[in-house]
Design an enzyme around this catalytic site. Sequence first.
Site, PDB file in Angstrom:
ATOM      1  N   ARG A 173      -1.554   8.667   4.086  1.00 13.80           N
ATOM      2  CA  ARG A 173      -1.739   9.506   5.278  1.00 13.80           C
ATOM      3  C   ARG A 173      -0.447   9.772   6.059  1.00 13.80           C
ATOM      4  O   ARG A 173      -0.416  10.610   6.954  1.00 13.80           O
ATOM      5  CB  ARG A 173      -2.788   8.877   6.208  1.00 13.80           C
ATOM      6  CG  ARG A 173      -4.209   9.171   5.760  1.00 13.80           C
ATOM      7  CD  ARG A 173      -5.215   8.454   6.622  1.00 13.80           C
ATOM      8  NE  ARG A 173      -5.223   7.023   6.368  1.00 13.80           N
ATOM      9  CZ  ARG A 173      -5.697   6.110   7.223  1.00 13.80           C
ATOM     10  NH1 ARG A 173      -6.177   6.488   8.390  1.00 13.80           N
ATOM     11  NH2 ARG A 173      -5.681   4.832   6.902  1.00 13.80           N
TER      12      ARG A 173
ATOM     13  N   GLY B 253       0.817  -1.224   0.000  1.00 20.01           N
ATOM     14  CA  GLY B 253       0.000   0.000   0.000  1.00 20.01           C
ATOM     15  C   GLY B 253       0.841   1.261   0.000  1.00 20.01           C
ATOM     16  O   GLY B 253       2.038   1.247   0.281  1.00 20.01           O
TER      17      GLY B 253
ATOM     18  N   SER C 238      54.052  23.521  28.201  1.00 21.86           N
ATOM     19  CA  SER C 238      52.853  24.209  27.694  1.00 21.86           C
ATOM     20  C   SER C 238      53.171  25.014  26.451  1.00 21.86           C
ATOM     21  O   SER C 238      54.231  25.618  26.359  1.00 21.86           O
ATOM     22  CB  SER C 238      52.362  25.193  28.744  1.00 21.86           C
ATOM     23  OG  SER C 238      51.436  24.585  29.548  1.00 21.86           O
TER      24      SER C 238
HETATM   25  C1  UD1 Z   1      -7.665  -4.038   6.457  1.00 23.15           C
HETATM   26  C2  UD1 Z   1      -8.868  -4.981   6.585  1.00 23.15           C
HETATM   27  C3  UD1 Z   1      -9.694  -4.560   7.786  1.00 23.15           C
HETATM   28  C4  UD1 Z   1      -8.828  -4.591   9.024  1.00 23.15           C
HETATM   29  C5  UD1 Z   1      -7.589  -3.754   8.838  1.00 23.15           C
HETATM   30  C6  UD1 Z   1      -6.628  -3.951   9.989  1.00 23.15           C
HETATM   31  C7  UD1 Z   1      -9.415  -5.583   4.297  1.00 23.15           C
HETATM   32  C8  UD1 Z   1     -10.359  -5.404   3.187  1.00 23.15           C
HETATM   33  N1  UD1 Z   1      -9.656  -4.869   5.383  1.00 23.15           N
HETATM   34  O1  UD1 Z   1      -8.192  -2.730   6.215  1.00 23.15           O
HETATM   35  O2  UD1 Z   1     -10.796  -5.439   7.935  1.00 23.15           O
HETATM   36  O3  UD1 Z   1      -9.583  -4.133  10.135  1.00 23.15           O
HETATM   37  O4  UD1 Z   1      -6.895  -4.126   7.639  1.00 23.15           O
HETATM   38  O5  UD1 Z   1      -5.561  -3.047   9.880  1.00 23.15           O
HETATM   39  O6  UD1 Z   1      -8.511  -6.387   4.195  1.00 23.15           O
HETATM   40  N2  UD1 Z   1      -2.014  -3.750   0.944  1.00 23.15           N
HETATM   41  C9  UD1 Z   1      -1.341  -4.216  -0.170  1.00 23.15           C
HETATM   42  N3  UD1 Z   1      -1.927  -4.138  -1.382  1.00 23.15           N
HETATM   43  C10 UD1 Z   1      -3.154  -3.622  -1.559  1.00 23.15           C
HETATM   44  C11 UD1 Z   1      -3.852  -3.147  -0.436  1.00 23.15           C
HETATM   45  C12 UD1 Z   1      -3.247  -3.229   0.798  1.00 23.15           C
HETATM   46  O7  UD1 Z   1      -0.222  -4.709  -0.049  1.00 23.15           O
HETATM   47  O8  UD1 Z   1      -3.619  -3.601  -2.711  1.00 23.15           O
HETATM   48  C13 UD1 Z   1      -1.372  -3.837   2.268  1.00 23.15           C
HETATM   49  C14 UD1 Z   1      -1.144  -2.501   2.913  1.00 23.15           C
HETATM   50  O9  UD1 Z   1       0.158  -2.028   2.596  1.00 23.15           O
HETATM   51  C15 UD1 Z   1      -1.278  -2.823   4.377  1.00 23.15           C
HETATM   52  C16 UD1 Z   1      -2.252  -3.970   4.412  1.00 23.15           C
HETATM   53  O10 UD1 Z   1      -2.264  -4.520   3.122  1.00 23.15           O
HETATM   54  O11 UD1 Z   1      -0.058  -3.239   4.943  1.00 23.15           O
HETATM   55  C17 UD1 Z   1      -3.639  -3.538   4.835  1.00 23.15           C
HETATM   56  O12 UD1 Z   1      -4.136  -2.647   3.867  1.00 23.15           O
HETATM   57  P1  UD1 Z   1      -4.977  -1.369   4.257  1.00 23.15           P
HETATM   58  O13 UD1 Z   1      -5.338  -0.644   3.029  1.00 23.15           O
HETATM   59  O14 UD1 Z   1      -4.272  -0.597   5.315  1.00 23.15           O
HETATM   60  O15 UD1 Z   1      -6.278  -2.078   4.813  1.00 23.15           O
HETATM   61  P2  UD1 Z   1      -7.323  -1.440   5.766  1.00 23.15           P
HETATM   62  O16 UD1 Z   1      -8.220  -0.585   4.978  1.00 23.15           O
HETATM   63  O17 UD1 Z   1      -6.651  -0.847   6.932  1.00 23.15           O
END
Ligand code: UD1
Length: 457
Positions: free
Chosen positions: A15, A11, A422
Site C-alpha cells: 500500500r 512484509g 573595482s
Molecule cells: C498484525 C497483527 C494484528 C495487529 C497488527 C498491528 C497478526 C496476524 N496480526 O496485523 O493483530 O493488530 O499487526 O499492526 O500478527 N511481517 C513479516 N513477515 C510476514 C508477515 C509480516 O516480516 O510474513 C512483518 C511486516 O513487515 C510488519 C509486521 O510483520 O512489519 C506486521 O505484519 P502485517 O502484515 O502488517 O500485519 P497486520 O496485518 O497489520
Amino acid sequence: MEFTAIILAGGQGTRMKSPLPKVLHPVAGQPMISRVVQTCREAGITEIRVVVGHQSNLVNTVLEPMGVKACLQEKQLGTANAVQSVDLSTLNSDVIIMNGDHPLITSSDIKNFISDFKEQKLDLAVVSVELPDAGSFGRIVRKNDRLQSIVEAKDASADTLKIKEVNTGIYVVKAEVLKKYIPQIKNNNANQEFYLTDLIDLAIQNNLKVNALLSKNTDVAHGVNSQIELADATKKVFLRKAQQLMQAGVIFIDPHTAYVEETVIVGPGSVVYPNVFLRGHTALGAFVVVESNCFISDCIVGDSTHIKAGSYLEQTIVKNKSSVGPYARLRPGTVIEEEAHVGNFVEMKKVVFGKRSKAGHLTYLGDAEIGEDVNIGCGTITCNYAADKKKYKTVIGDRVFVGSDSQLIAPVTVESDAIIASGTTVTKNVPAGALTLARSPQVNKEGYAQKFKKKTE
Ligand code: UD1
Ligand code: CA
C-alpha cells in the site's frame, strides 16, 4: 538489558505504492527501521534481530552499518513464520517482538512493557491500545476481563469488530514459550497465514500466564502502511521535537511547520520561524534566529547569530554574532568567524571567513582563506577551478579591501591591508599594503553617442 528484540520487517508494504521497501521510508529524516533499532538500543537492548524478506538487499544496506543481525524470511507466510526465521534455538534471553513499521514507539514505552511483564510474572504479554476506530487491527477478545484471544479483523464477526481494544503487534514473551509454541502455529484462517496472534490461544490452552497490557500511548499502535500514515508519523515526530525544545526555552512561531530532526540541538532563546528545516547533527547556540525557508544540515551555529530567510547551509560552522543571508548558500567546509556578515546571494565553499569580515552581495568564494576585517565587494569571484580540472586556493590577508566585480584567479595571495580596485582581475600575488589595479583605461569620446545613434537609425 537481558532481552532480545525481534523486529518484523519482512512484509512487502504494497500500500506504500513505492519502489522503496516500506521500512526504509524516512520518518523525520531517519528510515523507520533504523529508528526502531535505535529505540531498542536506547532502551538498553543489545541483542537485536530483524526479520527481512521483501527487498532484503536494500534493507540490509541500512542494517549492516548499524551492526544489526538480519534474518531472512524466504517467503512472507505470516507474522509467526517471520518470528520463526530468527533461528529461535539460539535465543538465550526473553524477547520483545515489535514491528519495523511502527516508528513512534519510544524507549520508555519499551522499558514500561518489559517491566510490566516482569512485575506481573507473565509468560506472554501482548500490548494493546484502545482506538475509537479500530480498522484492520486484530481485536483483543476478553472474557470476564481476562484475555481470551486475538481475532484478526478479516476473521472477525460483526460483534467482534465492534471491540475497541486492539493488538499493537508488540509482544513480550519468555524465550522457552516462543521456542515451544511458535512451531505449533497453523495457518487455518482467512489469509492462510501463520498468525503470531495464535500464540495467545496456545499459551492460554496450556495454562500459561498471559495478559494484554493496555497502553495509554496510542502512538505505539501507529503503523505505517501508506504514504498518508507515513506523513502523519513524520508530523508527530517533528511536533514532539518542537514541543521538547519549547519546554527548554526555544521559541517557535509555528511549531506545526518547523521541521527539526531529533538529532538537532537548539539553545534557549533561539527563534525558529515557519518552514525551517534543521537536520542531522546540527547544533544551534542560544539566541539564534532562523528565519523562514532555511535549510540547515549538519551545521554548528554560535550564539546570537542571525540566519535570514531562504538560506541553505551544509556542514558549515557559523560563529557567534554573525549574520547570514537572506538567500545565502554555505557549502561544506566553510567556517564563518565571529561577527562576520554574509549577505544575499553569496555562495561559499571550503572558506574560512575571518572575524568581522563582510561579503554583502552576489559573490562566490571557494577554497579560500580570508582574514579579519576584510571587505569583499559585490560580484567578487574566486576562480578556484582551473582548466586542468583542479581546485586552487585564494588567500586574503587581514583588512584587505576587494572592490566590486573583481576576480581572483587562484592560486593567488593578497597580503594584508591591500586594496584591489573595482573590476580588477587578480592574476599575480599582491604584496601587503599595495593598491592593485588591472583594468583597461577608460576612453571618453565627446559627442559620439549622438553620432552613433543617428548612424543606426
Ligand atoms: C498484525 C497483527 C494484528 C495487529 C497488527 C498491528 C497478526 C496476524 N496480526 O496485523 O493483530 O493488530 O499487526 O499492526 O500478527 N511481517 C513479516 N513477515 C510476514 C508477515 C509480516 O516480516 O510474513 C512483518 C511486516 O513487515 C510488519 C509486521 O510483520 O512489519 C506486521 O505484519 P502485517 O502484515 O502488517 O500485519 P497486520 O496485518 O497489520
Ligand atoms: Ca501492519
